[in-house]
Design an enzyme around this catalytic site. Structure first.
Site, short mmCIF file in Angstrom:
data_model
loop_
_atom_site.label_atom_id
_atom_site.label_comp_id
_atom_site.label_asym_id
_atom_site.label_seq_id
_atom_site.Cartn_x
_atom_site.Cartn_y
_atom_site.Cartn_z
N HIS A 23 0.80 -1.23 0.00
CA HIS A 23 0.00 0.00 0.00
C HIS A 23 0.83 1.28 0.00
O HIS A 23 0.25 2.37 0.03
CB HIS A 23 -0.93 0.04 1.21
CG HIS A 23 -2.15 -0.81 1.05
ND1 HIS A 23 -3.29 -0.38 0.40
CD2 HIS A 23 -2.40 -2.09 1.45
CE1 HIS A 23 -4.19 -1.35 0.43
NE2 HIS A 23 -3.68 -2.40 1.04
N LYS A 83 -8.67 14.27 3.67
CA LYS A 83 -7.87 13.05 3.74
C LYS A 83 -6.98 13.20 4.97
O LYS A 83 -6.99 14.25 5.62
CB LYS A 83 -7.02 12.85 2.48
CG LYS A 83 -6.27 14.11 2.02
CD LYS A 83 -5.55 13.90 0.70
CE LYS A 83 -6.46 13.96 -0.48
NZ LYS A 83 -6.73 12.76 -1.20
N ARG A 84 -6.21 12.17 5.30
CA ARG A 84 -5.28 12.32 6.42
C ARG A 84 -4.33 13.49 6.15
O ARG A 84 -3.98 13.78 5.01
CB ARG A 84 -4.48 11.03 6.62
CG ARG A 84 -5.27 9.93 7.31
CD ARG A 84 -5.73 10.30 8.71
NE ARG A 84 -4.64 10.32 9.67
CZ ARG A 84 -4.44 9.41 10.61
NH1 ARG A 84 -5.28 8.40 10.75
NH2 ARG A 84 -3.43 9.49 11.45
N LYS A 141 0.64 14.54 1.08
CA LYS A 141 -0.68 14.86 0.49
C LYS A 141 -0.80 16.37 0.21
O LYS A 141 -1.77 16.83 -0.38
CB LYS A 141 -1.80 14.38 1.40
CG LYS A 141 -1.83 12.84 1.49
CD LYS A 141 -2.97 12.33 2.38
CE LYS A 141 -2.91 10.83 2.63
NZ LYS A 141 -3.46 10.04 1.52
N THR A 152 -8.52 6.60 -2.78
CA THR A 152 -9.88 6.14 -3.10
C THR A 152 -10.87 7.29 -2.90
O THR A 152 -11.96 7.25 -3.47
CB THR A 152 -10.29 4.93 -2.24
OG1 THR A 152 -9.96 5.19 -0.88
CG2 THR A 152 -9.59 3.66 -2.70
N LYS A 211 -14.41 8.52 -5.03
CA LYS A 211 -15.71 8.87 -4.43
C LYS A 211 -16.19 10.22 -4.94
O LYS A 211 -17.37 10.39 -5.28
CB LYS A 211 -15.58 8.87 -2.90
CG LYS A 211 -15.36 7.49 -2.32
CD LYS A 211 -14.82 7.52 -0.90
CE LYS A 211 -14.26 6.14 -0.54
NZ LYS A 211 -13.41 6.15 0.65
#
Length: 842
Positions: free
Chosen positions: A378, A569-570, A575, A677, A681
């Site tokens: 992952h 998101k986290r 990110k 993911t 969405k």
């Protein structure tokens, strides 16, 4: 403006199309009242809302249980191959509404509760999220369980029943504060304890090599108590099982070690054993080498493998009289999928069972292990890869350390034969990393002990073959595969966005819910004015509903006609929430400079949790909230720009914000996000993506057409080239005036007037050691955002682009992902067959 439809109104519309089956409302009311009176409260007049929620949950659960029992009978009769999905995280969210959708009960329950004078949405809001995961990895596991049941696979999810899930996040004075998530406080109506399947798990002790074989003795025993949760497929009457283990001390735990008088302390010490399932480690993409964490990893694996072997032995043609004693056929009947390296201990533990307990030869046992196990990787971030100190293993799991050493010895023997004299390769490929502290590389153990290794998006799978696991790929190329992630359309469309689900069903029928590829048919309606209007209308209703929620939660009035620009998101440097911050500041400065220009109004929402020990991530949250304080209170800006930090982002909040979003921010540095993911969405719910060519964004651009996404920034080769050349942040700072202005404002205390050097650590990181190269993508990102603003001014063209995106979502169903796992890794065939309901004749 017309009052937005409630979800209740939308569900009434959906029933016209049969998206929610019509059950006997009278039966539901009778059952509801039975549960309310006999299992919850004796006096209807003192019932609380929570009592009503439990009555409804138990009523719905009754419909599940018959199907659950029948499914298990069906599996025992057919004796299919079974897949075991091992994961330390299952981020399930709430269960009630999802169950009603999958059993086609939603409409009938809505009507029944309405007739009883109750509001179903209010009751749903009482349910706690099952937050047994950190982010993408745990939520993926939840989507996979839904798809495995919907595709008729005999599948089991195995994990830990954490007493406390991912912490609740409070924002206090702009800072993240963590609160324990006591999600089981009021009980959990969806689980069933199964004490008859309790299993012992051993720790510590020592190893004896005897004439009868190897014995692991003088161990400390902890009991694993399973709790089962039903997992319904979509309208096929199949209900699979998620089994989560809870740690219990045995009755004699420590009592025998105490002299007279030590009884109280001995009983108190039972906590030490039970701590194993107390709390989820709140790290996402970061490895923390704590003994308790290794205990959790071994605990779930040891309990699960005992269960797998027991079920395998007992499942011969559905008969309890025959017992399979020969384990050589295990790989024909069992597939074990390791969700990242967290359950890697399954490999040495299965070896221990086969060699020490079942007395197989090493060669025979190893062949069984490799053919049974498969590993999903992952992440490529080095800080996320698990490397356990050998000393810790030696103390906690001495037998497993011996087994790992033997696996490594044979593995290196093979590599030596293949590449004679290549000592450097031997060092790189060893399961044991030499150094100041000897460590076991768990990813290497997973690759060597599995027949299949997969990444979770095409670009990610290529990166692991080219870089992190290059040596392993060269040695065993046939092992490596790609399985691009997916999401379940049941939760992430039908349940959270019923209005859009219905608008789509009106055009192409409702079979797309089981076959998302059918969304391609929407391309026929890209220029259909009535469809364009319907899609835009649903989005506007979702936005108004979410704006009302924000006003209630944050006491902040939102312009529902502004673009909802969402980044959830986290919180992690890779990110790049900081890149978003720089855009907000730039936009703010531009509005201040030319207040009379016609700006596209934006409401920028950022949300996510930071790992409690991750200082930089917590500073990023403080920066976002500080920018918000300045921007939101500037009268010159007004409602043309608002910044909101979405507190306590979790599955349930995602279900509210994603359907209301216009723009989805997916802006990680190319080559760092394995898949993502959330991006899928947003796409399915009619938001446009601004993103880098990273993770699954690449395939999303391919499916919808790159011209229908806002793609910017460096590609993977550009990042590699910049690494070779050396990334010099200062050169961008000097060259780009707006970037310099934004950074000077952060470092000069413009956003923290009472503490001017509050953000010095962030500034220092961005200027001097930014691994994720925020400045390198700044210019392109700002220009790309200008294109976004321009298109938003043309609602019709914007909505046409949205339709292209929704039409391109077919690939991103977890049904497609799971079908590929089943056929290409597990050797199983998915089926859309419906089994008879409990009240149907078999």
């Amino acid at each position: 403006m017309a009052k937005p439809l409630t979800d209740q109104d939308k569900r009434k519309q959906i029933s016209v199309r049969g998206l929610a089956g019509v059950e006997n409302v009278t039966d539901l009311k009778t059952n509801f009242n039975r549960h309310l009176h006999f299992t919850l409260v004796k006096d209807r007049n003192v019932a609380t809302k929570r009592d009503y929620y439990f009555a409804l949950a138990n009523t719905v659960r009754d419909y599940l249980v018959g199907r659950w029992i029948r499914t298990q009978q069906h599996y025992y009769e057919k004796d299919p191959k079974r897949v075991y999905y091992l994961s330390l995280e299952f981020y399930m969210g709430r269960t009630l509404q999802n169950t009603m959708v999958n059993l086609a009960l939603e409409n009938a329950c809505d009507e029944a509760t309405y007739q009883l004078g109750l509001d179903m949405e209010e009751l749903q809001d009482i349910e706690e999220d099952a937050g047994l995961g950190n982010g993408g990895l745990g939520r993926l596991a939840a989507c996979f369980l839904d798809s495995m049941a919907s595709l008729g696979l005999a599948a089991y999810g195995y994990g830990i029943r954490y007493e406390f899930g991912i912490f609740n996040q409070k924002i206090v004075d702009g800072w993240q504060v963590e609160e324990a998530d006591d999600w089981l406080r009021y009980g959990n109506p969806w689980e069933k304890a199964r004490p008859e399947y309790m299993r012992p798990v051993h720790f510590y002790g020592r190893v004896e090599h005897t004439a009868d074989g190897v014995k692991w003795v003088d161990t400390q025993v902890v009991l694993a108590l399973p709790y089962d949760t039903p997992v319904p497929g979509y309208r096929n009457n199949i209900v699979n099982t998620m089994r989560l283990w809870s740690a219990k001390a045995p009755c004699d735990f420590n009592l025998k070690d105490f002299n007279v008088g030590g009884y109280i302390q001995a009983v108190l010490d039972r906590n030490l054993a039970e701590n194993i399932s107390r709390v989820l480690y709140p790290n996402d993409n970061f490895f923390e080498g704590k003994e308790l964490r290794l205990k959790q990893e071994y605990f779930v694996v040891a309990a699960t493998l005992q269960d797998i072997v027991r079920r395998f032995k007992a499942s011969k043609f559905g008969s309890t009289e025959f017992v399979r004693l020969d384990l050589s056929s295990l790989p024909d009947k069992v597939a074990i999928q390791l969700n990242d390296t967290h359950p890697a201990m399954a490999i040495p533990e299965l070896m221990r069972i086969l060699v020490d307990v079942e007395k197989l030869t090493w060669e025979k046992a190893w062949d069984i292990v490799v053919r049974t196990c498969a590993y999903t990787n992952h992440t490529v971030l080095p800080e996320a890869l698990e490397r356990w100190p050998v000393d810790l293993f030696h103390n906690l799991l001495p037998r497993h350390l011996e087994i790992i050493y033997e696996i490594n010895r044979r593995h290196l023997e093979r590599i030596t034969k293949l590449y004679p004299g290549d000592l450097d390769r031997l060092r790189r490929m060893s399961l044991i990393e030499e150094g100041d502290i000897k460590k076991i590389n768990m990813a290497h153990l997973c690759i060597v002990g599995s027949h299949a290794v997969n990444g979770v998006a095409r670009i990610h799978s290529e990166i692991i073959k080219d870089t992190v696991f290059k040596d392993f790929y060269e040695t065993d190329p046939e092992k490596f595969q790609n399985k691009t992630n997916g999401i379940t359309p049941r939760r992430w469309l039908v349940m959270c966005n019923p209005g859009l689900a219905e608008v789509i069903a009106e055009r192409i029928g409702e079979d797309y819910i089981r076959d998302l590829d059918q969304l391609k048919k929407l391309l026929d309606f890209v220029d259909d004015d009535s469809f364009i209007q319907d899609v835009a209308k649903v989005k506007q209703e979702n936005k108004m509903k979410f704006a009302a929620y924000l006003e209630e939660q944050y006491k902040m009035k939102i312009n529902p006609n502004s673009m909802f620009d969402v980044h959830v998101k986290r919180i992690h440097e890779y990110k790049r929430q900081l890149l978003n911050c720089l855009h907000i500041i730039t936009l703010y400065n531009r509005i201040k400079k030319e207040p009379n220009k016609s700006w596209t109004p934006r409401t920028i929402m950022i949300g996510g949790k930071a790992a409690p020990g991750y200082h930089t991530a917590k500073m990023i949250i403080k920066l976002i909230t500080s920018i918000g304080d300045i921007v939101n209170n500037d009268p010159v800006v007004g409602d043309r720009l608002k910044v909101i930090y979405l507190e306590n982002y979790r599955v349930t909040l995602a279900e509210k914000v994603i359907p209301a979003s216009d723009l989805s921010e997916q802006i990680s540095t190319a080559g760092t996000e394995a898949s993502g993911t959330g991006n899928m969405k947003f796409m399915l719910n009619g938001a446009l993506t601004i993103g880098t060519m990273d993770g699954a964004n690449v395939e999303m651009a391919e499916e919808a057409g790159e011209e229908n996404l806002f793609i910017f920034g460096m590609r993977v080769p550009d990042v590699e080239a910049l690494d070779k050349k050396g990334y010099d942040a200062a050169s961008y700072y000097r060259r780009i005036p707006e970037l310099k202005q934004a950074m000077d404002q952060i470092s000069g205390g413009f956003f923290s007037p009472s503490q001017p050097d509050l953000f010095k650590d962030l500034v220092n990181m961005l200027m001097n050691h930014d691994r994720f190269k925020v400045f390198a993508d700044y210019e392109d990102y700002i220009q790309c955002q200008e294109k976004v603003s321009a298109l938003y001014k043309d609602p019709k063209e914007w909505t046409k682009m949205v339709i292209h995106n929704i039409a391109g979502c077919g690939k991103f169903s977890s049904d497609r992902t799971i079908s590929q796992y089943a056929r290409e890794i597990w050797g199983m065939e998915p089926s859309l067959e419906k089994i008879p309901a409990p009240d149907d004749p078999r």
